[in-house]
Design a protein around this motif. Sequence first.
Motif, PDB file in Angstrom:
ATOM      1  N   UNK A   1       0.809  -1.218   0.000  1.00 10.90           N
ATOM      2  CA  UNK A   1       0.000   0.000   0.000  1.00 10.90           C
ATOM      3  C   UNK A   1       0.848   1.276   0.000  1.00 10.90           C
ATOM      4  N   UNK A   2       1.992   1.242   0.681  1.00 10.68           N
ATOM      5  CA  UNK A   2       2.814   2.441   0.832  1.00 10.68           C
ATOM      6  C   UNK A   2       4.156   2.328   0.122  1.00 10.68           C
ATOM      7  N   UNK A   3       4.216   1.526  -0.925  1.00 11.48           N
ATOM      8  CA  UNK A   3       5.462   1.308  -1.644  1.00 11.48           C
ATOM      9  C   UNK A   3       6.076   2.622  -2.133  1.00 11.48           C
ATOM     10  N   UNK A   4       5.270   3.479  -2.731  1.00 12.41           N
ATOM     11  CA  UNK A   4       5.793   4.740  -3.265  1.00 12.41           C
ATOM     12  C   UNK A   4       6.367   5.634  -2.167  1.00 12.41           C
ATOM     13  N   UNK A   5       5.649   5.721  -1.021  1.00  8.06           N
ATOM     14  CA  UNK A   5       6.130   6.550   0.088  1.00  8.06           C
ATOM     15  C   UNK A   5       7.417   5.982   0.668  1.00  8.06           C
ATOM     16  N   UNK A   6       7.484   4.659   0.826  1.00 16.89           N
ATOM     17  CA  UNK A   6       8.702   4.027   1.345  1.00 16.89           C
ATOM     18  C   UNK A   6       9.888   4.326   0.442  1.00 16.89           C
ATOM     19  N   UNK A   7       9.712   4.155  -0.844  1.00 17.83           N
ATOM     20  CA  UNK A   7      10.794   4.422  -1.797  1.00 17.83           C
ATOM     21  C   UNK A   7      11.177   5.897  -1.761  1.00 17.83           C
ATOM     22  N   UNK A   8      10.181   6.777  -1.703  1.00 15.29           N
ATOM     23  CA  UNK A   8      10.455   8.216  -1.662  1.00 15.29           C
ATOM     24  C   UNK A   8      11.269   8.587  -0.422  1.00 15.29           C
ATOM     25  N   UNK A   9      10.832   8.145   0.751  1.00 12.54           N
ATOM     26  CA  UNK A   9      11.531   8.482   1.993  1.00 12.54           C
ATOM     27  C   UNK A   9      12.937   7.877   2.031  1.00 12.54           C
ATOM     28  N   UNK A  10      13.046   6.603   1.698  1.00 14.37           N
ATOM     29  CA  UNK A  10      14.323   5.905   1.835  1.00 14.37           C
ATOM     30  C   UNK A  10      15.329   6.278   0.745  1.00 14.37           C
ATOM     31  N   UNK A  11      14.866   6.677  -0.416  1.00 12.95           N
ATOM     32  CA  UNK A  11      15.797   7.037  -1.495  1.00 12.95           C
ATOM     33  C   UNK A  11      16.494   8.358  -1.220  1.00 12.95           C
ATOM     34  N   UNK A  12      15.926   9.177  -0.368  1.00 11.60           N
ATOM     35  CA  UNK A  12      16.510  10.485  -0.071  1.00 11.60           C
ATOM     36  C   UNK A  12      17.100  10.565   1.327  1.00 11.60           C
ATOM     37  N   UNK A  13      17.351   9.428   1.955  1.00  9.86           N
ATOM     38  CA  UNK A  13      17.921   9.384   3.306  1.00  9.86           C
ATOM     39  C   UNK A  13      17.155  10.302   4.255  1.00  9.86           C
ATOM     40  N   UNK A  14      15.850  10.193   4.239  1.00 11.20           N
ATOM     41  CA  UNK A  14      15.012  11.045   5.079  1.00 11.20           C
ATOM     42  C   UNK A  14      15.259  10.761   6.561  1.00 11.20           C
ATOM     43  N   UNK A  15      15.136  11.788   7.374  1.00 13.56           N
ATOM     44  CA  UNK A  15      15.264  11.653   8.825  1.00 13.56           C
ATOM     45  C   UNK A  15      13.959  11.117   9.397  1.00 13.56           C
ATOM     46  N   UNK A  16      14.054  10.338  10.438  1.00 13.34           N
ATOM     47  CA  UNK A  16      12.883   9.844  11.165  1.00 13.34           C
ATOM     48  C   UNK A  16      11.844   9.178  10.260  1.00 13.34           C
ATOM     49  N   UNK A  17      12.285   8.292   9.387  1.00 12.23           N
ATOM     50  CA  UNK A  17      11.364   7.615   8.469  1.00 12.23           C
ATOM     51  C   UNK A  17      10.290   6.868   9.252  1.00 12.23           C
ATOM     52  N   UNK A  18      10.709   6.212  10.344  1.00 13.70           N
ATOM     53  CA  UNK A  18       9.743   5.458  11.144  1.00 13.70           C
ATOM     54  C   UNK A  18       8.620   6.342  11.650  1.00 13.70           C
ATOM     55  N   UNK A  19       8.973   7.480  12.218  1.00 11.74           N
ATOM     56  CA  UNK A  19       7.947   8.364  12.752  1.00 11.74           C
ATOM     57  C   UNK A  19       7.111   8.988  11.632  1.00 11.74           C
ATOM     58  N   UNK A  20       7.775   9.454  10.587  1.00 12.71           N
ATOM     59  CA  UNK A  20       7.049  10.113   9.502  1.00 12.71           C
ATOM     60  C   UNK A  20       6.115   9.152   8.779  1.00 12.71           C
ATOM     61  N   UNK A  21       6.565   7.938   8.572  1.00 11.23           N
ATOM     62  CA  UNK A  21       5.746   6.981   7.841  1.00 11.23           C
ATOM     63  C   UNK A  21       4.778   6.239   8.754  1.00 11.23           C
ATOM     64  N   UNK A  22       5.283   5.670   9.843  1.00 13.17           N
ATOM     65  CA  UNK A  22       4.468   4.788  10.677  1.00 13.17           C
ATOM     66  C   UNK A  22       3.499   5.546  11.581  1.00 13.17           C
ATOM     67  N   UNK A  23       3.879   6.713  12.050  1.00 13.66           N
ATOM     68  CA  UNK A  23       2.997   7.440  12.946  1.00 13.66           C
ATOM     69  C   UNK A  23       2.062   8.394  12.203  1.00 13.66           C
ATOM     70  N   UNK A  24       2.546   8.985  11.132  1.00 13.19           N
ATOM     71  CA  UNK A  24       1.757  10.002  10.463  1.00 13.19           C
ATOM     72  C   UNK A  24       1.013   9.506   9.222  1.00 13.19           C
ATOM     73  N   UNK A  25       1.659   8.661   8.410  1.00 13.20           N
ATOM     74  CA  UNK A  25       1.034   8.218   7.161  1.00 13.20           C
ATOM     75  C   UNK A  25       0.151   6.981   7.312  1.00 13.20           C
ATOM     76  N   UNK A  26       0.738   5.924   7.844  1.00 11.88           N
ATOM     77  CA  UNK A  26       0.008   4.658   7.883  1.00 11.88           C
ATOM     78  C   UNK A  26      -0.893   4.591   9.098  1.00 11.88           C
TER      79      UNK A  26
END
Length: 160
Positions: free
Chosen positions: A135-160
């Motif tokens: 479901x969140x493949x595009x967001x995961x690739x977007x966040x991880x491809x740019x070495x985003x900070x706090x991916x867990x919080x940004x993705x798991x707490x706010x998006x999903x």
Amino acid sequence: LALALASLLPTAGARRSQDLHCGACRALVDELEWEIAQVDPRKTIQMGSFRINPDGSQSVVEVPYARSEAHLTELLERVCEKMKEYGEKADPATHRKSYVRVISHDGTKMDLSGVKFDGDVTSSLKFACESIAEEYEDELIEFLSHEAENVKDRLCSKRT
């Protein structure tokens, strides 16, 4: 009494589902970040068009492999298999569930006190992981491809 108990059951089930979903998302991001860190930083992949331009040149660029879309897509296809290396741990005070590794990446001994590790836990976690990855493949690739900070919080707490 029966009516009061019946009203609490959906809440407990919803909390379990929320804990599972959140735990699967956090485990998924942890595994992806660990896998990315294992790739040789000097390894590159060619990106761009392989067509030849009218002037005889090509528009090909070399980018680091570790955070390339090709690498991340490959990881997303197989990362949920790692959920079999996780167990469920309940907080004694709140009874909220969290998911922890039961097998370390480097083979060191782990503290497994209070960790439930069985087929039901791992299959539920794997299913939740696969759902999130799809479901969140595009967001995961977007966040991880740019070495985003706090991916867990940004993705798991706010998006999903």
